[in-house]
Design an enzyme around this catalytic site. Structure first.
Site, mmCIF file in Angstrom:
data_model
loop_
_atom_site.group_PDB
_atom_site.id
_atom_site.type_symbol
_atom_site.label_atom_id
_atom_site.label_comp_id
_atom_site.label_asym_id
_atom_site.label_seq_id
_atom_site.Cartn_x
_atom_site.Cartn_y
_atom_site.Cartn_z
ATOM 1 N N ARG A 1 0.661 -1.797 -0.006
ATOM 2 C CA ARG A 1 -0.128 0.274 0.239
ATOM 3 C C ARG A 1 0.819 1.120 0.147
ATOM 4 O O ARG A 1 0.511 2.154 -0.595
ATOM 5 C CB ARG A 1 -1.169 0.243 1.049
ATOM 6 N N LYS A 9 -2.466 7.270 1.028
ATOM 7 C CA LYS A 9 -2.394 7.282 2.494
ATOM 8 C C LYS A 9 -1.233 7.765 2.477
ATOM 9 O O LYS A 9 -0.281 8.118 2.799
ATOM 10 C CB LYS A 9 -1.444 6.544 3.471
ATOM 11 N N GLU A 62 -15.531 6.859 6.057
ATOM 12 C CA GLU A 62 -15.237 6.365 6.503
ATOM 13 C C GLU A 62 -14.936 7.268 7.843
ATOM 14 O O GLU A 62 -15.202 8.128 8.084
ATOM 15 C CB GLU A 62 -13.462 5.821 6.355
HETATM 16 N N1 PMP Z 1 -9.048 5.295 7.248
HETATM 17 C C1 PMP Z 1 -8.193 6.652 7.264
HETATM 18 C C2 PMP Z 1 -8.312 7.205 6.683
HETATM 19 C C3 PMP Z 1 -6.691 5.326 7.690
HETATM 20 O O1 PMP Z 1 -6.064 6.246 8.574
HETATM 21 C C4 PMP Z 1 -6.739 4.475 8.361
HETATM 22 C C5 PMP Z 1 -5.826 3.644 9.067
HETATM 23 N N2 PMP Z 1 -5.214 4.474 10.317
HETATM 24 C C6 PMP Z 1 -7.963 3.404 8.075
HETATM 25 C C7 PMP Z 1 -8.860 4.011 7.537
HETATM 26 C C8 PMP Z 1 -7.379 1.950 8.288
HETATM 27 O O2 PMP Z 1 -6.666 0.982 7.532
HETATM 28 P P1 PMP Z 1 -5.930 0.138 7.888
HETATM 29 O O3 PMP Z 1 -6.782 -1.356 8.978
HETATM 30 O O4 PMP Z 1 -5.091 -0.297 6.664
HETATM 31 O O5 PMP Z 1 -5.160 0.532 9.546
#
Ligand code: PMP
Length: 290
Positions: A50, A149, A182
């Site tokens: 990622r 990200k 989200e």
């Molecule tokens: N959404 C956002 C905006 C995030 O920054 C994150 C990670 N902290 C997630 C969702 C969750 O992703 P992951 O399960 O890969 O940590």
């Protein structure tokens, strides 16, 4: 603590990046948050992939191979004698001029910090938490795609401030069309009519690694999983709701915008998935000591 910067380790006081680094000046860079459990780094390959996809999307060339980045994460865990911890992997655009132009930046910097993180108070995992929707809209995917990200988290920080102002720990962000995207640092799930539902990535969610694991675990349990667009109405009338993220793991939600979710307690599927997720994190992953 020993912090990895471009192949060398520095103490906390000496671990510094230049004020001319565009990561600092403009939030120009990408990152990952990764967990270690029981001497193993959980889903390391997925996080490194990622990171490279985020970097590719912003035309940032990481000066290491995927294998070298993975090894830098493991080596930094070893250097800090981490068995259980949280790793922050950052790639900045590097030192440049005061102008925006990334072409004027030298070499991107790769930074690994291996320490601890505690996102939410432990009692919230028992009782479930209350969250609210906030006015700040999730970034448009034709502007700053939420799939990237990036180090530019101001969209999420504004939403977090609005959640804090409302007296809660986390915010639900809607996209420009009003569909649920989200939370500020977590993906969102609901249980409704015998199905596990989560917003589609096209609604403006990060491709969460915990999200993908939870979808697999639910399917293993025989639950149908779908990714429809969700409105606040569907959330309010959900039987269960929970959030997922590397830092938060799985955290139950029992109230949204003042509406009680289900019976106001963490639901049975949420609890089942929490148990299965915990078991998986403690038994799989890349060994820190090969
Ligand atoms: N959404 C956002 C905006 C995030 O920054 C994150 C990670 N902290 C997630 C969702 C969750 O992703 P992951 O399960 O890969 O940590």
């Amino acid at each position: 603590m020993k912090i990895y910067i471009d192949g060398k380790y520095y103490g906390e006081r000496d671990a510094k990046v230049s004020v001319f680094d565009h990561g600092f000046l403009y939030g120009d860079g990408v990152f990952e948050g990764i967990r270690a459990y029981n001497g193993r780094v959980f889903k390391l390959k997925e996080h490194v992939d990622r990171l490279f996809w985020s970097a590719h999307a912003i035309l940032l060339r990481i000066p290491l191979t995927r294998a070298q980045v993975a090894e830098a994460v493991l080596a930094t865990c070893r250097a800090n004698r981490i068995r259980d911890g949280y790793v922050r992997l950052v790639v900045t655009r590097g030192r440049g001029t005061l102008g925006l132009n990334p072409n004027r930046c030298g070499k991107p910097s790769v930074i690994v910090i291996a320490g601890k993180i505690q996102l939410y108070p432990p009692e919230l995992y028992q009782k479930g938490m209350e969250i609210v929707t906030v006015p700040t809209t999730r970034n448009l995917h034709n502007a700053v795609n939420p799939a990237i990200k990036s180090l530019n988290y101001l969209n999420n920080i504004l939403a977090k401030i609005e959640a804090n102002n409302a007296g809660v720990e986390e915010a639900i962000m809607l996209n420009a069309e009003g569909y649920v995207a989200e939370c500020t640092g977590d993906n969102l799930f609901i249980v409704r009519d015998g199905q596990l539902l989560t917003p589609p990535l096209s609604a403006g969610a990060l491709h969460g690694i915990t999200r993908a694991v939870v979808m697999d675990l639910a399917r293993d349990e025989g639950w149908p999983v779908a990714e429809p667009n969700l409105t606040r109405y569907e959330l309010f009338n959900a039987e269960e709701c929970f959030l997922t993220g590397t830092g938060a793991e799985i955290i139950p939600v029992v109230k949204i915008d003042g509406r009680v979710i289900g019976n106001g307690k963490p639901g049975p599927l949420t609890i089942k998935l929490e148990q299965k997720y915990r078991a998986l994190t403690r038994t799989t992953g890349e060994p820190i000591h090969p």
